[in-house]
Write an enzyme that holds these catalytic residues in place. Structure first.
Site, PDB file in Angstrom:
ATOM      1  N   PHE A 125     -78.937  -8.087 -43.231  1.00  0.00           N
ATOM      2  CA  PHE A 125     -80.180  -8.748 -43.614  1.00  0.00           C
ATOM      3  C   PHE A 125     -80.172  -8.964 -45.130  1.00  0.00           C
ATOM      4  CE2 PHE A 125     -84.631  -9.322 -44.509  1.00  0.00           C
ATOM      5  CZ  PHE A 125     -85.045 -10.120 -43.464  1.00  0.00           C
ATOM      6  N   ASP A 200     -79.819   0.963 -41.580  1.00  0.00           N
ATOM      7  CA  ASP A 200     -81.074   0.213 -41.501  1.00  0.00           C
ATOM      8  C   ASP A 200     -81.419   0.098 -40.020  1.00  0.00           C
ATOM      9  OD1 ASP A 200     -83.050  -1.752 -41.287  1.00  0.00           O
ATOM     10  OD2 ASP A 200     -82.278  -2.925 -42.979  1.00  0.00           O
ATOM     11  N   TYR A 225     -93.535  -2.683 -38.617  1.00  0.00           N
ATOM     12  CA  TYR A 225     -94.306  -3.793 -38.025  1.00  0.00           C
ATOM     13  C   TYR A 225     -93.606  -4.477 -36.861  1.00  0.00           C
ATOM     14  CZ  TYR A 225     -91.551  -6.232 -41.699  1.00  0.00           C
ATOM     15  OH  TYR A 225     -90.553  -6.670 -42.519  1.00  0.00           O
ATOM     16  N   LYS A 226     -92.359  -4.099 -36.566  1.00  0.00           N
ATOM     17  CA  LYS A 226     -91.664  -4.747 -35.451  1.00  0.00           C
ATOM     18  C   LYS A 226     -91.939  -3.958 -34.160  1.00  0.00           C
ATOM     19  CE  LYS A 226     -87.880  -6.094 -38.600  1.00  0.00           C
ATOM     20  NZ  LYS A 226     -88.208  -7.494 -38.888  1.00  0.00           N
ATOM     21  N   ARG A 373     -84.194 -16.903 -31.456  1.00  0.00           N
ATOM     22  CA  ARG A 373     -84.168 -15.460 -31.259  1.00  0.00           C
ATOM     23  C   ARG A 373     -85.349 -15.036 -30.405  1.00  0.00           C
ATOM     24  NH1 ARG A 373     -84.573 -11.142 -36.207  1.00  0.00           N
ATOM     25  NH2 ARG A 373     -86.651 -12.039 -36.276  1.00  0.00           N
TER      26      ARG A 373
HETATM   27  C1  LIG Z   1     -82.778  -5.560 -40.917  1.00  0.00           C
HETATM   28  C2  LIG Z   1     -83.908  -5.784 -41.868  1.00  0.00           C
HETATM   29  N1  LIG Z   1     -83.914  -5.166 -43.063  1.00  0.00           N
HETATM   30  C3  LIG Z   1     -84.912  -5.360 -43.957  1.00  0.00           C
HETATM   31  C4  LIG Z   1     -85.975  -6.203 -43.690  1.00  0.00           C
HETATM   32  C5  LIG Z   1     -87.031  -6.461 -44.746  1.00  0.00           C
HETATM   33  O1  LIG Z   1     -88.062  -5.562 -44.689  1.00  0.00           O
HETATM   34  P1  LIG Z   1     -89.225  -5.476 -45.773  1.00  0.00           P
HETATM   35  O2  LIG Z   1     -89.865  -6.818 -45.829  1.00  0.00           O
HETATM   36  O3  LIG Z   1     -90.140  -4.408 -45.256  1.00  0.00           O
HETATM   37  O4  LIG Z   1     -88.653  -5.081 -47.079  1.00  0.00           O
HETATM   38  C6  LIG Z   1     -86.029  -6.837 -42.435  1.00  0.00           C
HETATM   39  C7  LIG Z   1     -87.179  -7.709 -42.105  1.00  0.00           C
HETATM   40  O5  LIG Z   1     -87.230  -8.380 -41.115  1.00  0.00           O
HETATM   41  C8  LIG Z   1     -84.961  -6.631 -41.520  1.00  0.00           C
HETATM   42  O6  LIG Z   1     -84.961  -7.246 -40.326  1.00  0.00           O
END
Ligand SMILES: Cc1ncc(COP(=O)(O)O)c(C=O)c1O
Length: 414
Positions: A125, A200, A225-226, A373
């Site tokens: 990500f 992560d 939040y997911k 997705r």
């Molecule tokens: C794998 C992954 N890491 C990090 C994030 C970003 O998270 P945040 O906005 O809380 O920093 C996301 C957001 O969708 C994600 O899917």
């Protein structure tokens, strides 16, 4: 051949079927985006009203102790710990994933002084990559060592490892494809080279059973939040294995991570244990909502959720093949050990198709360049929803309903 009746029979036999009633789900909507923003639990509405009216409205500042607001990060963290195989005292709910990644990467580099390589993967990500680039860039500009960010082949992480690697930072379930890493094997490979393993869990927590302690993982972050249904912008969480706590001097040394915040000492002294990873005042309303979301998953049980999740994603892939032939590529691995709780379809016009689906009451999301997705949350999805969603998708493809100019203009959030 799968029929709608077959799927209705599976719903009738589903031990998790009654959990659906605990969530607010608008009539006529098939929600396949719980992997981006989980649905609202009815109980969270009631709880937030109570926190607002009684705790904030009447108890006011006394609530920090009377209603244990101050204990929220640790209490919610320990509950999340139950979902990710973490014994109490190693997980806190706090900040965003990005900020937690910064805190943990800085801590991991500190645990391995002299080493200057961070291993990750190019498809990770983007915020994970940006945080690594930002932190190492800052260290360099301050006169510290030059770091290398090494991009591993996701199918062969060990090939990227050597004894200069300070930390291996990977996302357990890939946000785009839904492919899983083997957490135990990759963690063991990292340890073989003396590296710190940082996971992560954004697309894992609440979606697949995770055993952080069992895999001997060092650190982890994840999302509120997911799949945890904590609400928009819910606090994230972080985990550090107990064996590392004493060795970490937090880069973000905030007063909530101080050994005695209310001594108001001018000098920072880290709190014992995981509390030192806290920074500032917790967002109480968001934490209260997150706690309700997490309680729902604990009640449902991760093993039961995983069984249904695999059935949902497997059946959906079968249905797409049965009804749509090879109209879409299926990016998500078929192997039951190899995927999370989403299915990623590829199509050149994926974005326009996603827009057409949304207008027909099926909510997916889109990830550039061509990934449609679909997230499958076993808490509140029914098997018949799979049938109905594929029927609508088939109709959109057969009628070319997606082929409209306005569907091709990308919105700010996809
Ligand atoms: C794998 C992954 N890491 C990090 C994030 C970003 O998270 P945040 O906005 O809380 O920093 C996301 C957001 O969708 C994600 O899917």
């Amino acid at each position: 051949v799968i029929t709608r009746d077959d799927l209705a029979a599976r719903d009738a036999a589903d031990p998790l079927a009654s959990f659906r009633d605990a969530y607010v789900l608008p009539d006529g909507l098939i929600y396949l985006d719980g992997n981006s923003l989980g649905a609202l639990p009815h109980e969270a509405r009631a709880r937030l009203h109570d926190v607002i009216d009684r705790e904030w409205g009447r108890d006011l500042i006394r609530s920090w102790t009377k209603n244990d607001w101050i204990g929220l990060p640790a209490r919610v963290g320990d509950k999340i710990g139950r979902l990710i195989g973490a014994a109490p005292g190693q997980t806190v709910a706090a900040d965003s994933i990005s900020v937690n990644l910064f805190k943990l990467l800085a801590a991991a580099l500190q645990l391995r002084p002299g080493r200057t390589t961070i291993v990750t993967e190019e498809g990770n990500f983007p915020t994970d990559l940006y945080i690594a680039q930002g932190l190492t860039g800052m260290i360099e500009r301050l006169g510290g060592p030059a770091f290398q960010i090494r991009y591993a082949d996701p199918l062969d992480i060990p090939a990227a490892l050597d004894d200069d690697v300070a930390v291996v930072m990977l996302t357990h379930v890939d946000f785009k494809s839904g492919r899983n890493h083997d957490m135990a094997a990759v963690t063991a490979a990292a340890h073989l080279h003396g590296a710190v393993m940082l996971w992560d869990l954004s697309h894992s927590a609440g979606a697949v059973p995770v055993e952080l302690d069992g895999c001997n993982a060092d650190m982890a972050v994840g999302c509120g939040y997911k799949y945890l249904n904590g609400g928009p912008g819910a606090p994230a969480f972080l985990y550090v294995a107990e064996r590392h706590h004493d060795a970490i001097d937090p880069a973000l040394a905030g007063w909530m991570g101080h050994a005695a915040p209310f001594e108001f000492s001018p000098d920072y002294r880290p709190a014992p244990g995981i509390a030192r990873m806290l920074v500032g005042t917790p967002p109480v309303l968001s934490m209260a909502a997150l706690e309700i979301g997490v309680d729902g998953l604990i009640a449902a049980d991760m093993d039961r959720l995983r069984t249904k999740s695999l059935a949902l994603t497997g059946t959906f892939m079968d249905l797409v093949e049965q009804e749509l032939g090879d109209a879409f590529g299926i990016m998500t691995p078929r192997g039951e050990h190899d995927r999370g709780s989403q299915v990623s379809l590829t199509h050149r016009h994926g974005y326009a198709i996603a827009r057409a689906l949304i207008d027909r009451g099926v909510i997916p999301d889109f990830r550039a360049p061509d990934v449609l997705r679909l997230g499958f949350t076993p808490l509140y999805l029914r098997f018949v929803d799979l049938w109905d969603a594929v029927a609508i998708l088939k109709d959109i493809m057969d009628s070319h309903a997606w082929d409209r100019a306005d569907y091709k203009v990308r919105a700010a959030v996809t």
